[in-house]
Design a protein around this motif. Structure first.
Motif, PDB file in Angstrom:
ATOM      1  N   LEU A 191      38.343  40.021  42.865  1.00 44.49           N
ATOM      2  CA  LEU A 191      37.683  40.676  43.992  1.00 44.49           C
ATOM      3  C   LEU A 191      36.172  40.771  43.782  1.00 44.49           C
ATOM      4  O   LEU A 191      35.394  40.567  44.714  1.00 44.49           O
ATOM      5  N   LEU A 192      35.764  41.056  42.550  1.00 41.99           N
ATOM      6  CA  LEU A 192      34.350  41.248  42.253  1.00 41.99           C
ATOM      7  C   LEU A 192      33.646  39.979  41.781  1.00 41.99           C
ATOM      8  O   LEU A 192      32.467  40.024  41.428  1.00 41.99           O
ATOM      9  N   VAL A 245      33.811  35.304  45.567  1.00 43.71           N
ATOM     10  CA  VAL A 245      34.473  36.095  46.607  1.00 43.71           C
ATOM     11  C   VAL A 245      33.471  36.993  47.314  1.00 43.71           C
ATOM     12  O   VAL A 245      33.515  37.146  48.541  1.00 43.71           O
ATOM     13  N   LEU A 246      32.562  37.585  46.567  1.00 48.14           N
ATOM     14  CA  LEU A 246      31.584  38.498  47.173  1.00 48.14           C
ATOM     15  C   LEU A 246      30.637  37.770  48.141  1.00 48.14           C
ATOM     16  O   LEU A 246      30.150  38.374  49.094  1.00 48.14           O
ATOM     17  N   TYR A 250      36.059  39.815  50.381  1.00 51.11           N
ATOM     18  CA  TYR A 250      36.585  40.839  49.493  1.00 51.11           C
ATOM     19  C   TYR A 250      37.500  41.816  50.227  1.00 51.11           C
ATOM     20  O   TYR A 250      38.324  42.484  49.600  1.00 51.11           O
ATOM     21  N   TYR A 264      40.985  40.359  49.864  1.00 52.29           N
ATOM     22  CA  TYR A 264      41.320  40.367  48.442  1.00 52.29           C
ATOM     23  C   TYR A 264      41.590  41.784  47.915  1.00 52.29           C
ATOM     24  O   TYR A 264      42.294  41.956  46.931  1.00 52.29           O
ATOM     25  N   PHE A 265      41.028  42.782  48.549  1.00 48.96           N
ATOM     26  CA  PHE A 265      41.179  44.167  48.107  1.00 48.96           C
ATOM     27  C   PHE A 265      42.617  44.657  48.197  1.00 48.96           C
ATOM     28  O   PHE A 265      43.008  45.595  47.503  1.00 48.96           O
TER      29      PHE A 265
END
Length: 166
Positions: A114-115, A119-120, A132, A135-136
């Motif tokens: 996620l981080l 992805v960001l 994200y 993905y969270f």
């Protein structure tokens, strides 16, 4: 202490059910509208498939802890029921420890993914929302499930001898 943990769990459970139910409702409505638009007008919404997919992913990951807490997950209990109660406690704790281990890995790598910079920086193709957000759902659902599993572990240590329910 157990009362506070149970009340927090009840709150998480209630909010999770509302969110997952809403997500399923939104996904269902979008799919029906999408079918209607394609069939009658020969045209479709560009973002409908993506939104319905993300709603179903969130519904799944958010509802799983609620299903677990209600003990309505499918399971094979024929062997566990034949084990004496004193031994069963340790087998339940072993199964919960393995679940904690698996969920910890899921949370760690789900959060790491996620981080990650890729992805960001990414946005979804149709909705144009940050990637994200979809993905969270993985670390969120795993964290909620971990809470309920830890709640069960505490309950096992606090239950009276001879009781066989978590």
């Amino acid at each position: 202490m157990m009362q506070i943990i149970k009340k927090i769990g009840d709150g998480i459970d209630r909010v999770s059910l509302i969110i997952s139910g809403t997500a399923v409702g939104v996904a269902s409505a979008i799919v029906i509208i999408q079918i209607f638009l394609r069939y009658f007008f020969g045209n479709a919404l560009s973002w409908a498939d993506e939104l319905s997919r993300y709603c179903m992913v969130y519904a799944t990951y958010i509802a799983l802890p609620c299903v677990y807490r209600r003990k309505t997950l499918t399971g094979i209990t024929i062997f566990v029921e034949k084990i004496p109660l004193k031994i069963r406690k340790y087998i339940e704790l072993l199964a919960l420890a393995l679940s904690i281990f698996f969920l910890s890995i899921t949370i760690f790598f789900g959060t790491k993914q996620l981080l990650s910079p890729s992805v960001l920086r990414q946005i979804t193709p149709a909705l144009k929302i940050p990637m994200y957000i979809p993905y969270f759902s993985v670390p969120l659902g795993a964290t909620l499930l971990l809470y309920f599993i830890l709640e069960d572990v505490l309950h096992i240590f606090n239950r009276k001898e001879g009781s066989d329910t978590i």
